[in-house]
Design an enzyme around this catalytic site. Structure first.
Site, PDB file in Angstrom:
ATOM      1  N   SER A   1       0.872  -1.182   0.000  1.00  0.00           N
ATOM      2  CA  SER A   1       0.000   0.000   0.000  1.00  0.00           C
ATOM      3  C   SER A   1       0.900   1.221   0.000  1.00  0.00           C
ATOM      4  O   SER A   1       2.048   1.159   0.459  1.00  0.00           O
ATOM      5  CB  SER A   1      -0.869   0.007   1.258  1.00  0.00           C
ATOM      6  OG  SER A   1      -1.513   1.258   1.409  1.00  0.00           O
TER       7      SER A   1
ATOM      8  N   TYR B   1      -2.853  -0.613  10.252  1.00  0.00           N
ATOM      9  CA  TYR B   1      -2.706  -0.900   8.818  1.00  0.00           C
ATOM     10  C   TYR B   1      -1.337  -0.461   8.315  1.00  0.00           C
ATOM     11  O   TYR B   1      -0.626  -1.210   7.641  1.00  0.00           O
ATOM     12  CB  TYR B   1      -3.817  -0.171   8.061  1.00  0.00           C
ATOM     13  CG  TYR B   1      -3.868  -0.439   6.574  1.00  0.00           C
ATOM     14  CD1 TYR B   1      -4.351  -1.640   6.086  1.00  0.00           C
ATOM     15  CD2 TYR B   1      -3.455   0.532   5.650  1.00  0.00           C
ATOM     16  CE1 TYR B   1      -4.416  -1.888   4.717  1.00  0.00           C
ATOM     17  CE2 TYR B   1      -3.517   0.297   4.289  1.00  0.00           C
ATOM     18  CZ  TYR B   1      -4.008  -0.915   3.821  1.00  0.00           C
ATOM     19  OH  TYR B   1      -4.072  -1.150   2.465  1.00  0.00           O
TER      20      TYR B   1
END
Ligand code: NAI
Length: 250
Positions: A131, A143
């Site tokens: 990501s 995350y």
């Protein structure tokens, strides 16, 4: 439309995709199959065409590896795509949130590599889905830290598996229109657009050509690489806000 089998870049390759019930994983599974791959689409949730596999379960991976060994004898590709987010900041996040997100986003890919690499030979390719949150600070801390950890896993795997001819690369999507981003507040989308030089969000079709390339022999000398697919988001650091502010002020 008829296709020329000589142009199918993944013809005969057995490829496992995790998190393939929807979003990027489903699109990847479809695109890889169109290139001739025998795709095993998997997901923790039930979905048509998907085999059930929770990436955090060692038993699920062991069962899949045994089945693939029996059916095909070998595996040529793995896309560690399954991922979850948890939008809590540092003052809100709990240890159990950290553990849950890291289990899916880091331990999941590790287990996939551990169980499928014994079925891989020279020329096999693993793609880990990181990501842009793995390249910068980002507000959902569980995350962000999990995707940074995935980078470390990817680099180590590339080093360890290179001598066996197995490649490991990481892609870093920016804002891609899927269920994951649809669940974010509208301000998240707007702020991402402001920071994206190409001025649009991404779609799953922006991701699949790169995954196909990295699984194919066209990328035979590429391993340990990290490739953002983010419209330029991470290329400028904070400079776009500064540039835009100065332009408006002048
Ligand atoms: P999505 O939420 O549409 O798809 C994720 C899939 O993973 C779902 O089908 C879900 O059921 C599956 N999954 C979740 N936990 C699982 C588990 N324990 N075992 C197996 N499958 C599991 O999201 P999207 O966008 O398709 O995400 C794909 C990957 O891309 C993820 O790794 C995500 O972190 C990453 N990503 C997404 C971005 C975006 O803007 N959509 C941006 C950057 C990275």
């Amino acid at each position: 439309m008829t296709s020329d089998v000589r142009s199918l870049r993944l013809l005969g390759k057995v490829v496992v995709v995790t998190g393939a019930a929807g979003g990027q994983g489903a699109a990847e599974a479809e695109a890889l199959a169109l290139e001739g791959a025998r795709v095993i689409a998997t997901d923790a949730t039930e979905a048509p065409g998907c085999r059930r596999l929770d990436v955090t379960s060692e038993q699920d991976w062991a069962d899949l590896a045994a089945e693939l060994k029996e059916s095909y004898g070998q595996v040529h590709g793995l896309v560690n795509n399954a991922g979850v987010t948890w939008r809590a900041r540092i003052d809100e996040v709990r240890p159990e949130d950290m553990a849950r997100v890291h289990a899916v986003n880091v331990t999941g890919p590790l287990l996939g590599i551990q169980h499928l690499v014994p079925l891989m030979g020279a020329g096999a390719s693993i793609v880990n889905v990181g990501s842009t949150a793995a390249l910068t600070a980002h507000y959902p801390v569980a995350y962000t830290s999990s995707k940074w950890a995935l980078r470390g896993l990817s680099k180590t795997a590339a080093m360890e598996l290179g001598p066996r001819g197995i490649r490991v690369n990481t892609i870093h999507p920016g804002f891609i229109e899927t269920a994951m981003t649809a669940s974010a507040p509208p301000a998240f989308r707007e702020a991402n657009l402001r920071e994206t030089p190409l001025g649009r969000t991404g779609t799953v079709d922006d991701i699949t050509p790169l995954v196909t390339f990295l699984l194919s022999d066209d990328s035979a000398f590429i391993t340990g690489a990290e490739i953002p697919v983010d419209g330029g988001l991470t290329a400028h650091g904070a400079a776009k806000s500064i540039s835009d502010a100065l332009r408006q002020g002048s």
